[in-house]
Design a protein around this motif. Structure first.
Motif: not given
Length: 259
Positions: A44, A59, A65, A68, A120, A126
């Motif tokens: 990611l 991604n 996801s 985000v 996240d 992330l």
């Protein structure tokens, strides 16, 4: 992606001592190219798109996801934040979402920086990315193009990087073992008022000794904004450094001393 039949990296490593064109060198030291490649291939990934100046999240996993948080900040050469934006997006599995575009910014220094981060829903990081950019854009000379290369007639101006003021970075290191591996966990903090640019960490066999090789970090050659803290981890096979009393040298000088 999905339009190419393969990937070629020239070259992976050097069979003789050299200074260029490798991910790791003759002595098994991972160079900045290794960490740049590692960054670009993370599952990611947040990135700046030079074609349309957008900030995109890529991604490469088979799981969506959702929620985000994308954060971007433009910092001029003096360290002043000139623009920032935050957006919450959903990224589909194996998908790309352009979160927003970096606008034209008035009175921006010729060399400036772009800091990107995605978190996240719990606020855990992330992906991070950091760019040094120029208001002087590259201009390609298409009249001299070859099938493998188009030379620029104008280069972006990054000469100001050579005049970066001193940065003060403190380190706090803890060593431990993980099976057959040894580890160093290093917390970096930029305690100064200026950018700490392209900081490189090393693990030495002893204070003032040679570097333990091969050893790899989860990230390296990192840049820290004033007040920013990062924790990086190095790993090496314990049998490759028998009898070592490992040490991470302190970082207390400016750009030229940090690399």
């Amino acid at each position: 992606k999905y339009k190419s039949t393969g990937v070629i990296k020239w070259m992976l490593n050097n069979a003789w001592p050299s200074l260029a064109w490798h991910l790791y060198d003759y002595y098994l030291e991972a160079g900045s190219g290794y960490y740049g490649t590692k960054k670009s291939l993370e599952p990611l990934h947040v990135q700046y798109s030079f074609d349309d100046k957008s900030v995109a999240v890529v991604n490469s996993t088979l799981t969506p996801s959702t929620g985000v948080t994308v954060r971007a900040a433009v910092i001029d050469f003096s360290g002043a934040e000139k623009w920032s934006k935050t957006s919450v997006i959903d990224v589909p599995a194996d998908g790309v979402v352009r979160a927003f575009t970096v606008p034209a910014i008035a009175d921006l220094s010729k060399t400036y920086f772009l800091s990107l981060k995605i978190d996240d829903k719990r606020g855990a990081a992330l992906s991070r990315n950091f760019y040094w950019l120029s208001t002087v854009e590259d201009v390609l000379d298409w009249s001299k193009r070859e099938w493998y290369y188009t030379p620029p007639s104008v280069h972006g101006d990054f000469t100001a990087l050579a005049t970066l003021p001193q940065a003060t970075v403190t380190t706090k290191t803890a060593f431990d073992r993980d099976g057959a591996d040894s580890r160093a966990n290093v917390t970096l903090t930029n305690t100064g008022r200026t950018l700490a640019f392209f900081v490189r960490l090393r693990v030495l066999q002893k204070p003032g000794g040679g570097e333990i090789l091969p050893s790899t970090w989860n990230d390296n050659y990192v840049s820290l904004l004033p007040g920013e803290t990062r924790t990086l981890t190095a790993r090496w096979r314990s049998e490759d450094a028998p009898g070592a009393a490992p040490a991470v040298p302190p970082l207390t000088s400016g750009f030229s001393g940090l690399i």
